[in-house]
Scaffold this motif. Structure first.
Motif, mmCIF file in Angstrom:
data_model
loop_
_atom_site.group_PDB
_atom_site.id
_atom_site.type_symbol
_atom_site.label_atom_id
_atom_site.label_comp_id
_atom_site.label_asym_id
_atom_site.label_seq_id
_atom_site.Cartn_x
_atom_site.Cartn_y
_atom_site.Cartn_z
ATOM 1 N N LEU A 206 -7.733 5.966 -3.149
ATOM 2 C CA LEU A 206 -8.363 4.580 -3.347
ATOM 3 C C LEU A 206 -9.802 4.671 -4.249
ATOM 4 O O LEU A 206 -9.886 5.845 -4.454
ATOM 5 N N GLN A 207 -9.976 3.541 -4.906
ATOM 6 C CA GLN A 207 -10.869 3.499 -5.926
ATOM 7 C C GLN A 207 -12.395 3.325 -5.439
ATOM 8 O O GLN A 207 -13.366 3.759 -6.142
ATOM 9 N N MET A 208 -12.263 2.705 -4.466
ATOM 10 C CA MET A 208 -13.670 1.715 -4.398
ATOM 11 C C MET A 208 -13.925 1.662 -2.632
ATOM 12 O O MET A 208 -13.767 0.856 -1.962
ATOM 13 N N GLY A 237 -5.659 5.491 -11.055
ATOM 14 C CA GLY A 237 -5.794 4.450 -10.329
ATOM 15 C C GLY A 237 -5.375 3.235 -11.295
ATOM 16 O O GLY A 237 -4.415 2.342 -11.079
ATOM 17 N N PHE A 238 -6.181 3.072 -12.351
ATOM 18 C CA PHE A 238 -5.850 2.079 -13.183
ATOM 19 C C PHE A 238 -5.861 0.777 -12.713
ATOM 20 O O PHE A 238 -5.536 -0.138 -13.432
ATOM 21 N N GLY A 239 -6.726 0.370 -11.566
ATOM 22 C CA GLY A 239 -6.915 -0.976 -11.118
ATOM 23 C C GLY A 239 -5.841 -0.924 -9.723
ATOM 24 O O GLY A 239 -6.190 -1.613 -8.871
ATOM 25 N N SER A 240 -4.857 0.007 -9.696
ATOM 26 C CA SER A 240 -3.781 -0.290 -8.510
ATOM 27 C C SER A 240 -4.417 0.231 -7.071
ATOM 28 O O SER A 240 -3.810 -0.239 -6.245
ATOM 29 N N LYS A 241 -5.611 0.949 -7.431
ATOM 30 C CA LYS A 241 -6.202 1.428 -6.051
ATOM 31 C C LYS A 241 -7.656 0.764 -5.719
ATOM 32 O O LYS A 241 -8.525 1.469 -5.127
ATOM 33 N N LEU A 242 -7.946 -0.182 -6.466
ATOM 34 C CA LEU A 242 -9.305 -0.894 -6.317
ATOM 35 C C LEU A 242 -9.311 -1.450 -5.030
ATOM 36 O O LEU A 242 -10.386 -1.236 -4.465
ATOM 37 N N GLY A 243 -8.373 -2.114 -4.443
ATOM 38 C CA GLY A 243 -8.581 -2.679 -3.101
ATOM 39 C C GLY A 243 -7.608 -2.048 -2.306
ATOM 40 O O GLY A 243 -6.931 -1.277 -2.589
ATOM 41 N N GLY A 344 -3.656 -8.593 -10.851
ATOM 42 C CA GLY A 344 -4.874 -8.251 -10.374
ATOM 43 C C GLY A 344 -5.432 -7.135 -11.651
ATOM 44 O O GLY A 344 -4.921 -7.340 -12.746
ATOM 45 N N SER A 345 -6.638 -6.573 -11.649
ATOM 46 C CA SER A 345 -7.213 -5.628 -12.658
ATOM 47 C C SER A 345 -6.249 -4.436 -12.897
ATOM 48 O O SER A 345 -5.936 -3.968 -12.207
ATOM 49 N N VAL A 346 -6.099 -4.472 -14.359
ATOM 50 C CA VAL A 346 -5.440 -3.218 -14.660
ATOM 51 C C VAL A 346 -6.269 -2.969 -15.820
ATOM 52 O O VAL A 346 -6.620 -3.809 -16.619
ATOM 53 N N ARG A 347 -6.429 -1.597 -15.929
ATOM 54 C CA ARG A 347 -7.239 -0.854 -16.951
ATOM 55 C C ARG A 347 -7.935 -1.905 -18.186
ATOM 56 O O ARG A 347 -6.787 -2.272 -18.662
ATOM 57 N N ALA A 348 -9.101 -2.152 -18.141
ATOM 58 C CA ALA A 348 -9.858 -3.075 -18.777
ATOM 59 C C ALA A 348 -9.224 -4.417 -18.981
ATOM 60 O O ALA A 348 -8.751 -5.250 -19.860
ATOM 61 N N PRO A 349 -9.329 -4.868 -17.666
ATOM 62 C CA PRO A 349 -8.697 -6.207 -17.651
ATOM 63 C C PRO A 349 -9.621 -7.269 -18.462
ATOM 64 O O PRO A 349 -10.704 -7.246 -18.522
ATOM 65 N N GLY A 350 -8.756 -8.101 -19.118
ATOM 66 C CA GLY A 350 -9.380 -9.088 -20.002
ATOM 67 C C GLY A 350 -9.217 -8.704 -21.475
ATOM 68 O O GLY A 350 -8.190 -8.907 -22.049
ATOM 69 N N GLY A 500 -17.908 3.135 -6.572
ATOM 70 C CA GLY A 500 -16.472 3.233 -6.729
ATOM 71 C C GLY A 500 -16.110 3.180 -8.146
ATOM 72 O O GLY A 500 -16.996 3.223 -9.122
ATOM 73 N N SER A 501 -14.910 3.388 -8.406
ATOM 74 C CA SER A 501 -14.496 3.709 -9.827
ATOM 75 C C SER A 501 -13.700 2.217 -10.026
ATOM 76 O O SER A 501 -12.570 2.115 -9.623
ATOM 77 N N GLY A 502 -14.143 1.602 -11.309
ATOM 78 C CA GLY A 502 -13.445 0.377 -11.786
ATOM 79 C C GLY A 502 -14.355 -0.275 -12.876
ATOM 80 O O GLY A 502 -15.565 -0.003 -12.954
ATOM 81 N N GLY A 503 -13.695 -0.905 -13.581
ATOM 82 C CA GLY A 503 -14.472 -1.708 -14.679
ATOM 83 C C GLY A 503 -15.309 -0.731 -15.488
ATOM 84 O O GLY A 503 -16.257 -1.322 -16.088
ATOM 85 N N SER A 504 -15.161 0.446 -15.910
ATOM 86 C CA SER A 504 -15.927 1.507 -16.571
ATOM 87 C C SER A 504 -17.227 1.676 -16.058
ATOM 88 O O SER A 504 -18.196 2.377 -16.692
ATOM 89 N N GLY A 686 -14.889 4.130 -20.017
ATOM 90 C CA GLY A 686 -13.809 4.314 -19.759
ATOM 91 C C GLY A 686 -12.769 3.324 -20.272
ATOM 92 O O GLY A 686 -11.617 3.886 -20.584
ATOM 93 N N GLU A 687 -12.873 2.248 -20.544
ATOM 94 C CA GLU A 687 -11.757 1.319 -20.735
ATOM 95 C C GLU A 687 -12.106 0.847 -22.301
ATOM 96 O O GLU A 687 -11.235 -0.076 -22.737
ATOM 97 N N LEU A 688 -13.220 1.190 -22.868
ATOM 98 C CA LEU A 688 -13.284 0.984 -24.066
ATOM 99 C C LEU A 688 -12.151 1.418 -25.138
ATOM 100 O O LEU A 688 -11.840 0.552 -26.081
HETATM 101 MO MO1 MOS Z 1 -10.221 -0.695 -13.239
HETATM 102 S S1 MOS Z 1 -8.599 -1.820 -13.969
HETATM 103 O O1 MOS Z 1 -11.358 -1.986 -12.747
HETATM 104 O O2 MOS Z 1 -9.518 0.117 -12.200
#
Ligand code: MOS
Length: 724
Positions: A206-208, A237-243, A344-350, A500-504, A686-688
């Motif tokens: 998991l990421q967070m 993770g790429f967002g798949s393990k945020l939650g 949901g969020s995937v690598r650099a959501p938006g 946690g790891s997410g959103g750079s 991370g996501e730039l």
């Molecule tokens: Mo990232 S899509 O916030 O793991």
């Protein structure tokens, strides 16, 4: 003791007063050898004694769920339980929500929703039994196609874009589409749960963790104090393990029911359906420009989808709010409620999809105005955020454009498309700007200092991004210790809660907490030396103050010291707009015979404040640019139009760019310090690298062969149709 900092304004740069020379170097990952020798154990490894094996079962359709032959399956060899429990979650959570993820197994909202877990003595028995469990669904299914529903939401309107479009010398009104994308990483989603009385311990991927702990507690109906999650190594993770995810919840439920440890691993096809996807998007982009290419207005309206009840909507236009000037604006998303697997969020959501489409549109405007694409962007750099009027904390787009163009040799490019041909191949080049918002979360970390060195602890995760390396460098730099004297322990909710790891945000947020913990220790060391912390020099285990130098071990004098750091975002993230910036340049070859696109070279220049570790930073950008190539050319999650299920739900049929698709990638970092971003003056990176990368490729395709692809990815069939 603790050093707490709420970021309400600019931070002082203390880096120059540190002497170790570790931070900013391309240091190796301390866990690298463990990983390449297989000694770093992931969530599915380290099986406890007497562990049983669970396998998820998914719904074959939408509607009320019945397990027709559950009793029969319970009687199969080795089967211990067939569990259908309303506490099982419907979708992966988002990782930062305060509310529990949506639960329930009685009604399937989408094809592929986990609705049961079958547990057996062996993995093979569990798999066979799970395949034998017959699930039926009844009831009328909800819509799965975006055209079938009226979407929710309205864009934000400023000024009068319609009039600006009418008055413009150059006006463009374009529609781009991007398909769903998968966040499935290499390491499968896996969990091993074990109860000790009322307390559950879960080894998961998991990421967070601090949020995941609360989410799991909410699912199980127990208090968070009774939940421990460990995730020391995460294989992507790429967002798949945020939650919190279905395998972790069902393993915990089954382990409690059976009174023994249970492991649940999702197989690849399950993961594709049960982790969050990136929504497909339809993006209408309008650009109104004067004769010199200056924008008087812009529109970016996106249609995205998600399941009913989900709060997330792909924030496609996030960067369009601040990227370019233009007084008249229409910006925002609309959300279609569809019964496709949860988005949901995937690598650099938006930005991943939003900047990519917008930068393609900017290229079309460059062609229309006859301006060089780099110059067009330069002319439209705003001096303050055009949406809010707030200043930028720093603005590095012009520098990135110049740096990248110079290194790439952009000035050698003939402006006309179809200018260069080699045999059957059209050769061309394209560019795009990169934007990604800089996000600061909350994080805590502690450091124990002993004569043997420093031990850093936080529940922060390392997804393969380099967290272990960077936190080692931060602590070593501030405490004057070589990397070998610093141990970093991550991924355990028994440690202080990190970001946690997410959103750079990982390195900038948790990194600053570690930095503060080290400063807290420096205060304590300085007090022992009777000197001012700012006067203290720590280097190679020696403490110097004035003309006195003593070994750190001697200063400790048999005591162990503990430092604690705590960082939170404050007005520094409200009063100014913080973003990272970059510029992508790509050269492609397009086959006139097959429509195949080959990326020949690609270069990115990026600015993200202080670069903490040039090696891991570069790897992040390589990864992002690789995703960009995939987004432009191959990545496409296809939903069956009848029932919304994912057709190509494995890594053979869902084609991410691989080595054969990716040329050597050149990454350059611009020197920058951003005082608004925190004491380390470093921003999320991370996501730039993914943001806009695909646009550079698609713009190069146009320049090579004159074919404009607005429906991503640019597969050979679409390119070939354009060539004919
Ligand atoms: Mo990232 S899509 O916030 O793991």
């Amino acid at each position: 003791m603790s050093l707490d900092l709420k970021l309400d304004g600019r931070s002082e740069d203390r880096f120059g007063t540190m002497a170790q020379g570790l931070l900013g170097t391309p240091a190796d990952r301390p866990e690298g050898v463990l990983k390449v020798t297989g000694a770093a154990t992931y969530a599915a490894e380290n099986l406890p004694e007497n562990c049983a094996f669970g396998m998820l079962v998914r719904a074959p359709g939408q509607g009320k769920v019945t397990a027709v032959n559950a009793d029969e399956v319970r009687a199969m060899p080795g089967v211990l339980a067939v569990i259908r429990d309303e506490r099982m979650i419907r979708n992966a959570a988002q990782g930062t929500a305060n509310e529990a993820p949506v639960q329930g197994v009685d009604h399937a909202e989408y094809v592929g929703q986990p609705v049961a877990v079958v547990v057996a003595e062996s993995f093979e028995q569990a798999r066979h039994a799970a395949q034998s469990l017959k699930i039926t669904t009844e009831g009328s299914p909800g819509p799965v196609d975006p055209d079938a529903v009226e979407p929710e939401g309205e864009p934000t309107r400023t000024g009068d874009l319609d009039s600006a479009m009418k008055d413009a010398v150059h006006a463009l009104d374009l529609t781009y589409t991007t398909p769903s994308h998968s966040s499935t990483p290499m390491e499968p989603h896996a969990a091993i749960a074990e109860w000790d009385g009322d307390r559950v311990s879960v080894r998961a991927s998991l990421q967070m963790l601090k949020y995941n702990r609360n989410e799991l507690a909410d699912c199980l109906g127990i208090s968070a104090e009774n939940v421990r999650i460990q995730s020391p190594f995460v294989g992507g993770g790429f967002g798949s393990k945020l939650g919190i995810t279905a395998e972790a919840v069902s393993a915990a439920i089954a382990a409690r029911e059976l009174g023994r440890p249970v492991r649940v691993v999702q197989h690849r096809r399950q993961a594709f359906e049960t982790v969050t996807r990136r929504s497909e998007t339809t993006q209408r982009i309008r650009l109104a420009a004067d004769a010199e290419g200056r924008l008087s207005g812009l529109g970016h309206e996106a249609l995205v989808s998600n399941l009913p009840g989900e709060t997330f909507a792909e924030p496609v236009t996030q960067a369009s709010a601040f990227a370019y000037a233009g007084a008249h604006r229409v910006i925002g998303e609309r959300l279609a409620r569809l019964h496709r697997p949860a988005a949901g969020s995937v690598r650099a959501p938006g930005e991943a999809v939003g900047v990519t489409a917008f930068e393609c549109a900017m290229d079309e405007l460059a062609v229309k105005t006859g301006l060089d694409p780099v110059e067009l962007r330069r002319r439209n750099i705003p001096d303050k955020d055009p949406s809010s009027g707030k200043p930028f904390s720093s603005h590095m787009l012009a520098a990135a454009l110049d740096d990248g163009a110079g290194r790439f040799g952009w000035s050698d490019r003939a402006p006309e498309p179809r200018s260069r041909r080699e045999g059957e191949w059209w050769i061309g080049s394209g560019m795009a700007a990169a934007f990604r918002v800089n996000i600061m979360m909350e994080a805590e970390a502690r450091i124990d200092l002993t004569p043997d060195g420093a031990v850093v602890e936080t529940d922060m995760t390392d997804l393969g991004t380099g967290t272990y390396a960077i936190l080692t460098q931060i602590a070593g730099e501030a405490l004057g210790l070589p990397a070998e004297s610093v141990t970093v322990r991550l991924g355990d909710t028994d440690f202080p809660p990190g970001s946690g790891s997410g959103g750079s945000w990982g390195s900038a947020t948790t990194g600053n907490a570690v930095w503060l913990a080290a400063l807290d220790l420096r205060r304590q060391i300085a007090a022992r030396l009777d000197c001012d912390e700012a006067e203290l020099t720590l280097r190679d285990g020696q403490a110097t103050c004035g003309n006195v130098t003593r070994a750190l071990a001697e200063v400790l004098g048999g005591d162990d010291l503990r430092g604690h750091g705590h960082i939170t975002a404050g007005d520094a993230f409200e009063d100014v707009v913080q973003s990272t910036f970059g510029a992508h340049f790509a050269e492609v070859a397009v086959s006139d015979v097959t429509g195949e696109v080959r990326v020949r070279r690609m270069l990115g220049s990026f600015a993200a404040g202080r670069i903490l570790n040039e090696k891991t930073a570069r790897s992040q950008c390589h990864g992002g640019m690789t995703w960009g190539i995939g987004m432009a050319l191959t990545e496409e999650l296809t939903h069956d139009r009848r029932d919304g299920h994912m057709v190509n739900r494995d890594l053979a049929e869902y084609h991410v760019a691989v080595n054969a698709d990716v040329p050597p990638l050149e990454v350059h970092f611009l020197e920058e310090l951003d005082p608004w971003s925190g004491p380390m003056q470093s921003k999320g990176l991370g996501e730039l690298g993914i943001c806009g990368a695909g646009a550079a490729v698609l713009n190069a395709v146009y320049h090579a062969c004159g074919v404009r692809i607005r429906d991503m990815p640019a597969t050979p069939d679409k390119v070939l149709a354009g060539l004919e």
